[in-house]
Design an enzyme around this catalytic site. Structure first.
Site, PDB file in Angstrom:
ATOM      1  N   SER A 129      -8.333   2.229  -2.386  1.00 36.30           N
ATOM      2  CA  SER A 129      -6.960   2.080  -2.379  1.00 36.30           C
ATOM      3  C   SER A 129      -6.209   3.585  -2.232  1.00 36.30           C
ATOM      4  O   SER A 129      -6.620   4.274  -3.271  1.00 36.30           O
ATOM      5  CB  SER A 129      -6.110   1.295  -3.248  1.00 36.30           C
ATOM      6  N   TYR A 155      -4.369  -2.333 -11.572  1.00 37.19           N
ATOM      7  CA  TYR A 155      -4.777  -2.585 -10.424  1.00 37.19           C
ATOM      8  C   TYR A 155      -5.572  -1.066  -9.860  1.00 37.19           C
ATOM      9  O   TYR A 155      -6.801  -0.993  -9.494  1.00 37.19           O
ATOM     10  CB  TYR A 155      -3.882  -3.104  -9.420  1.00 37.19           C
ATOM     11  N   LYS A 203      -9.603  -0.008  -9.290  1.00 40.73           N
ATOM     12  CA  LYS A 203      -9.966   0.722  -8.036  1.00 40.73           C
ATOM     13  C   LYS A 203     -10.875   2.214  -8.216  1.00 40.73           C
ATOM     14  O   LYS A 203     -12.008   2.380  -7.917  1.00 40.73           O
ATOM     15  CB  LYS A 203      -9.057   1.101  -7.106  1.00 40.73           C
TER      16      LYS A 203
HETATM   17  N1  UFG Z   1       9.613  -3.110  -0.203  1.00 41.21           N
HETATM   18  C1  UFG Z   1      10.970  -3.576  -0.154  1.00 41.21           C
HETATM   19  N2  UFG Z   1      11.187  -4.967  -0.341  1.00 41.21           N
HETATM   20  C2  UFG Z   1      10.183  -5.964  -0.341  1.00 41.21           C
HETATM   21  C3  UFG Z   1       8.887  -5.446  -0.402  1.00 41.21           C
HETATM   22  C4  UFG Z   1       8.687  -4.154  -0.339  1.00 41.21           C
HETATM   23  O1  UFG Z   1      12.080  -2.795   0.031  1.00 41.21           O
HETATM   24  O2  UFG Z   1      10.520  -7.073  -0.624  1.00 41.21           O
HETATM   25  C5  UFG Z   1       9.607  -1.662  -0.075  1.00 41.21           C
HETATM   26  C6  UFG Z   1       8.674  -1.361  -1.099  1.00 41.21           C
HETATM   27  O3  UFG Z   1      10.004  -0.584  -2.109  1.00 41.21           O
HETATM   28  C7  UFG Z   1       8.066   0.038  -0.490  1.00 41.21           C
HETATM   29  C8  UFG Z   1       7.598  -0.593   0.677  1.00 41.21           C
HETATM   30  O4  UFG Z   1       8.357  -1.691   1.081  1.00 41.21           O
HETATM   31  O5  UFG Z   1       8.727   1.277  -0.261  1.00 41.21           O
HETATM   32  C9  UFG Z   1       6.179  -1.033   0.859  1.00 41.21           C
HETATM   33  O6  UFG Z   1       5.890  -1.800  -0.301  1.00 41.21           O
HETATM   34  P1  UFG Z   1       4.728  -2.992  -0.188  1.00 41.21           P
HETATM   35  O7  UFG Z   1       4.808  -3.781  -1.487  1.00 41.21           O
HETATM   36  O8  UFG Z   1       4.649  -3.447   1.077  1.00 41.21           O
HETATM   37  O9  UFG Z   1       3.489  -1.943  -0.617  1.00 41.21           O
HETATM   38  P2  UFG Z   1       3.250  -1.038  -1.428  1.00 41.21           P
HETATM   39  O10 UFG Z   1       3.176   0.639  -0.952  1.00 41.21           O
HETATM   40  O11 UFG Z   1       3.916  -0.865  -2.937  1.00 41.21           O
HETATM   41  O12 UFG Z   1       1.631  -1.258  -2.115  1.00 41.21           O
HETATM   42  C10 UFG Z   1       0.665  -1.127  -1.380  1.00 41.21           C
HETATM   43  C11 UFG Z   1      -0.449  -2.266  -1.545  1.00 41.21           C
HETATM   44  C12 UFG Z   1      -0.887  -2.276  -2.942  1.00 41.21           C
HETATM   45  C13 UFG Z   1      -1.426  -0.680  -3.333  1.00 41.21           C
HETATM   46  C14 UFG Z   1      -0.256   0.259  -3.022  1.00 41.21           C
HETATM   47  C15 UFG Z   1      -0.497   1.820  -3.062  1.00 41.21           C
HETATM   48  O13 UFG Z   1       0.258  -3.417  -1.326  1.00 41.21           O
HETATM   49  O14 UFG Z   1      -1.957  -2.883  -3.126  1.00 41.21           O
HETATM   50  O15 UFG Z   1       0.072   0.002  -1.681  1.00 41.21           O
HETATM   51  O16 UFG Z   1      -1.588   1.778  -2.247  1.00 41.21           O
HETATM   52  F1  UFG Z   1      -1.672  -0.455  -4.725  1.00 41.21           F
END
Ligand code: UFG
Length: 310
Positions: free
Chosen positions: A98, A122, A126
């Site tokens: 990841s 997590y 990885k």
């Molecule tokens: N976001 C919102 N509202 C929500 C969910 C997310 O505004 O309800 C925003 C987050 O703040 C972020 C973006 O949308 O800016 C993406 O968020 P995600 O939760 O979809 O994804 P992340 O980038 O946080 O997480 C992903 C993977 C993880 C991994 C991470 C880093 O889901 O498993 O990338 O690689 F660890």
């Protein structure tokens, strides 16, 4: 092909749908990757040439609350798998890593050579597994190992038959947006609009799951040519903000996504996206599907399967 799953976060129905899409019969064996005796029987009964190892837990907040479960599943499971692979002399492996291993990287886009600093359990799991596999590869040149660092996998198969079916309320943006579009959830909470990005909302490198799958096929082909250890980003090479994703989703699907700006989510990074050049060089692979395709397919899956697989 043989699929092993303990179904802790997935449903057997997926296999029926994979068979419908591919027209191929898939052997499914229920069991746990940490169970070496179980794995041994699978390797004994099937002529396995290579393994794609997806068996990991992936919810960041859950990993903070319950780190031992993550170390047990993700690290111990990987260790058990490579021990059994060694025993059966199967030494071609693709591992789901990841972009989280880069942590708060200052470099954008992020190349594979960027410093590594995961900052939650997590992410630590990885990176630990990457380390184990790097050491294993250094100890025995017969191993061919691809460490694939995924950016943000989203979307669904074009058929609308397989997609993401999260347990409970989704943590991630795309399934949340899809469920708001379907009327299952009232509104999207956008976590902060004061980041130093194009419109203040977080920027990520979203990659269509079918492109991601094709990246694995490309990796398997390279393993077959005795590549040794290969560490590659799988991303599109550019980022989109939360608001850009929401607007694209609305345009492509014609569904309204009501949203509200709320506080930043703890542990979120303002922006990251892949330097995707190495994947192009080493795997002859790059993404083919854009954000509109991602939104269309995510909605196709959600609208055809309002209750997921059940
Ligand atoms: N976001 C919102 N509202 C929500 C969910 C997310 O505004 O309800 C925003 C987050 O703040 C972020 C973006 O949308 O800016 C993406 O968020 P995600 O939760 O979809 O994804 P992340 O980038 O946080 O997480 C992903 C993977 C993880 C991994 C991470 C880093 O889901 O498993 O990338 O690689 F660890």
């Amino acid at each position: 092909m043989v699929i092993i799953d303990n179904f802790c976060n997935s449903k057997p129905e997926v296999i029926n749908r994979i068979q419908k899409i591919t027209g191929k019969t898939v052997a499914l064996i229920q069991g746990d990757v940490r169970d070496k005796v179980f794995l041994g029987t699978v390797f004994k009964q099937h002529a396995i040439k290579a393994v794609i190892h997806f068996a990991g837990l992936k919810a960041v907040a859950e990993s903070v609350a319950n780190p031992l479960r993550y170390y047990d599943n993700n690290v111990m499971g990987s260790l058990a798998l490579v021990e059994v692979m060694t025993e059966f002399n199967v030494k071609n492996l693709v591992f789901s890593s990841s972009a989280t291993v880069y942590g708060f990287s200052d470099t954008k886009p992020i190349p594979e050579t960027a410093p590594l600093s995961p900052f939650n359990p997590y992410g630590h799991t990885k990176r630990m597994v990457e380390q184990i596999l790097e050491d294993l590869s250094a100890s025995d040149s017969a191993w061919n190992i691809a460490l694939l660092r995924y950016f943000n996998p989203v979307g669904a198969h074009e058929s609308g038959m397989i997609g993401e079916d999260p347990n409970g309320i989704p943590n991630n943006l795309m399934p949340y947006v899809s469920q708001v579009a379907a009327g299952k959830l009232k509104e999207l909470s956008i976590f902060g609009n004061d980041y130093p990005t194009v419109d203040g909302t977080g920027v990520r490198d979203y990659i269509h799951v079918v492109d991601l799958a094709l990246g694995h096929v490309a990796a398997l082909n390279v393993l077959d040519k005795n590549c040794g250890l290969l560490t590659v980003n799988l991303g599109a090479g550019h980022g989109y903000s939360v608001l850009e994703l929401v607007h694209t989703f609305q345009e492509v699907t014609g569904r309204a996504i009501p949203y509200r700006i709320v506080e930043r989510r703890a542990g979120d990074i303002a922006m990251y996206f892949a330097d995707a050049t190495l994947a192009k060089q080493k795997l002859a692979w790059q993404t083919q599907r854009d954000l509109a395709d991602i939104c269309r397919d995510a909605w196709h899956w959600q609208s055809q399967n309002p209750q997921g697989y059940s």
